[in-house]
Write a protein that holds these residues in place. Structure first.
Motif, PDB file in Angstrom:
ATOM      1  N   HIS A 181       0.831  -1.215   0.000  1.00 39.12           N
ATOM      2  CA  HIS A 181       0.000   0.000   0.000  1.00 39.12           C
ATOM      3  C   HIS A 181       0.860   1.257   0.000  1.00 39.12           C
ATOM      4  O   HIS A 181       0.332   2.358  -0.018  1.00 39.12           O
ATOM      5  CB  HIS A 181      -0.926   0.021   1.214  1.00 39.12           C
ATOM      6  N   ASP A 182       2.152   1.090   0.082  1.00 40.14           N
ATOM      7  CA  ASP A 182       3.044   2.252   0.151  1.00 40.14           C
ATOM      8  C   ASP A 182       4.315   1.996  -0.663  1.00 40.14           C
ATOM      9  O   ASP A 182       4.613   0.860  -1.013  1.00 40.14           O
ATOM     10  CB  ASP A 182       3.405   2.556   1.608  1.00 40.14           C
ATOM     11  N   ASN A 204      -7.567  -0.236  -5.534  1.00 38.23           N
ATOM     12  CA  ASN A 204      -8.533  -0.516  -4.473  1.00 38.23           C
ATOM     13  C   ASN A 204      -9.958  -0.319  -4.972  1.00 38.23           C
ATOM     14  O   ASN A 204     -10.197   0.335  -5.982  1.00 38.23           O
ATOM     15  CB  ASN A 204      -8.319   0.463  -3.311  1.00 38.23           C
ATOM     16  N   GLU A 208       1.201  10.245  -3.531  1.00 38.12           N
ATOM     17  CA  GLU A 208       0.237   9.447  -2.773  1.00 38.12           C
ATOM     18  C   GLU A 208       0.175   8.062  -3.410  1.00 38.12           C
ATOM     19  O   GLU A 208      -0.105   7.940  -4.594  1.00 38.12           O
ATOM     20  CB  GLU A 208      -1.132  10.135  -2.863  1.00 38.12           C
TER      21      GLU A 208
END
Ligand code: GLC
Length: 413
Positions: free
Chosen positions: A142-143, A191, A313
């Motif tokens: 996720h990062d 997502n 992001e």
């Protein structure tokens, strides 16, 4: 299929919200599958997983592991401490890590999953140590991995153990491929959002009351930043942009969100932000609501939703959620966030950290209700096409099936 998820947190941050959607989408698409979860802390996330029918257990990280900054810092702003300081902390945590790994190994053996899906840096590594050799591991990133020097090295050493590496955007996938190599099997899967909850119609929060401000008059325009207080979420950029609006502007700003992570230094304190707003002369023009549990109701109460992350992001769940609520969104275009909307048609982009450009976009939308409605409608439409749970399930299921199929084809060791 018996799938086991490992998650380092118990409260619902972005990665946890994304995982809840993964679980919900699989439960709907494959009702026969068994879904289990081991979370390293208790909290609302675990409760929500249980409500989805997931067999969830909590195996608390000992404090020494929780304090290993990195993953808990959230987002691309990784660990900038001196590598030796980090190594020192790891050394101190070593016995606790060994004990936790043994306990995790027993818990996994008991559940005998067909595959393990890990959702966070610490769990990628612990999963690699604790899972039986023959059980395929799926890492869900996720990062950006490369933003964290220590974690990068650890993950690189274990990447061979992952049958597949899922990334939440093409941008995160590209970053991971640079670290792990092309052969690592990195797959970008965006997502989903719960389109029933995040919908244009529904209850709205009274943001003014929550912020302790008098009701906003007729013609006022509500502009809000909905985020955790992590520093890279751009609260200061947002406040500077508000301060840059003309004095007669109808805009009232809202900072919606509270502190989330345990690691000190990676987040603002609400009081500091209030002070910053005060110093900019914004006292009567900006409200602080604190954490809002009902995110869709918070988003619906806004006319304009601002995303202002100052670093790329990785995905930007709040952008997708605000789009699904039919809101006019202004987002900083970098990283995965840039993949979520067509700039100018479905949302407006601005350069990360550029308060003047953000102020310009806010002023433009504040003055043009028709444009807000047009962008919001296009955003809702795009969200219903891009962020469905059906799409998420259809992209993930083949990954699990391939991983476990490979396992069955391999001769028993
Ligand atoms: C992480 C990322 C964020 C993303 C979320 C869900 O919190 O920083 O960008 O939206 O995970 O994938």
């Amino acid at each position: 299929m018996n799938l086991l998820f490992l998650n380092p947190a118990g409260s619902p941050g972005g990665a946890e919200r994304a995982l809840l959607d993964v679980m919900a989408s699989l439960a709907a698409a494959r009702p026969g599958w068994r879904l289990g979860l081991i979370a390293a802390a208790d909290g609302e996330f675990v409760a929500e997983a249980r409500a989805l029918g997931v067999d969830a257990a909590v195996m608390k990280f000992p404090r020494a592991i929780s304090l290993l900054g990195d993953a808990a810092a959230g987002g691309p702003a990784g660990d900038h401490r001196h590598p030796l300081a980090v190594a020192g902390r790891v050394a101190i945590a070593a016995p606790a890590i060994a004990r936790y790994t043994r306990a995790l190994r027993r818990a996994i053996a008991q559940r005998a999953p067909d595959a393990i899906h890990t959702n966070g840096f610490k769990m990628h590594v612990l999963g690699a140590w604790a899972a039986p050799r023959a059980t395929p591991l799926i890492w869900h990133l996720h990062d950006y991995v490369r933003a964290r020097p220590m974690m990068s090295r650890l993950l690189q050493a274990h990447a061979g153990r992952a049958a597949a590496i899922v990334a939440n955007s093409h941008s995160v996938a590209a970053d991971a491929r640079r670290l792990f190599g092309r052969r690592a099997g990195v797959i970008a899967v965006h997502n989903a959002v719960d389109l029933e909850r995040f919908s244009p119609a529904g209850p709205m929060l009274d943001l003014d009351r929550l912020a302790g401000l008098p009701p906003l008059g007729e013609g006022g325009v509500r502009v809000g930043l909905v985020a955790t207080l992590a520093r890279w979420k751009g609260h200061r950029t947002f406040l500077r942009a508000l301060a840059g609006l003309p004095a007669h502007s109808p805009v009232r700003g809202y900072v919606i969100g509270g502190a989330l992570y345990e690691t000190a230094g990676s987040q603002h304190a609400l009081e500091d932000l209030r002070g910053y707003a005060g110093a900019l002369g914004l006292d009567s023009r900006v409200g602080f609501t604190g954490f809002a549990a009902d995110a869709p109701a918070a988003l619906r109460a806004l006319d304009i939703v601002v995303h202002a992350s100052t670093e790329p992001e990785p995905f930007g769940l709040v952008i997708a959620e605000a789009m699904a609520c039919g809101k006019a969104v202004i987002a900083s275009v970098a990283g995965g966030a840039a993949e979520l909307f067509i700039d100018g048609a479905e949302a407006l982009g601005h350069r990360p950290g550029d308060a003047a450009e953000l102020a310009g976009a806010i002023a433009r939308l504040a003055a043009d209700r028709a444009l807000r409605l047009r962008l919001g409608a296009a955003a809702a439409d795009a969200a219903r096409r891009r962020f469905t749970r059906e799409r998420l399930a259809s992209e993930l299921i083949p990954i699990y099936e391939r991983a476990t199929g490979e396992k069955r084809a391999r001769p028993a060791a």
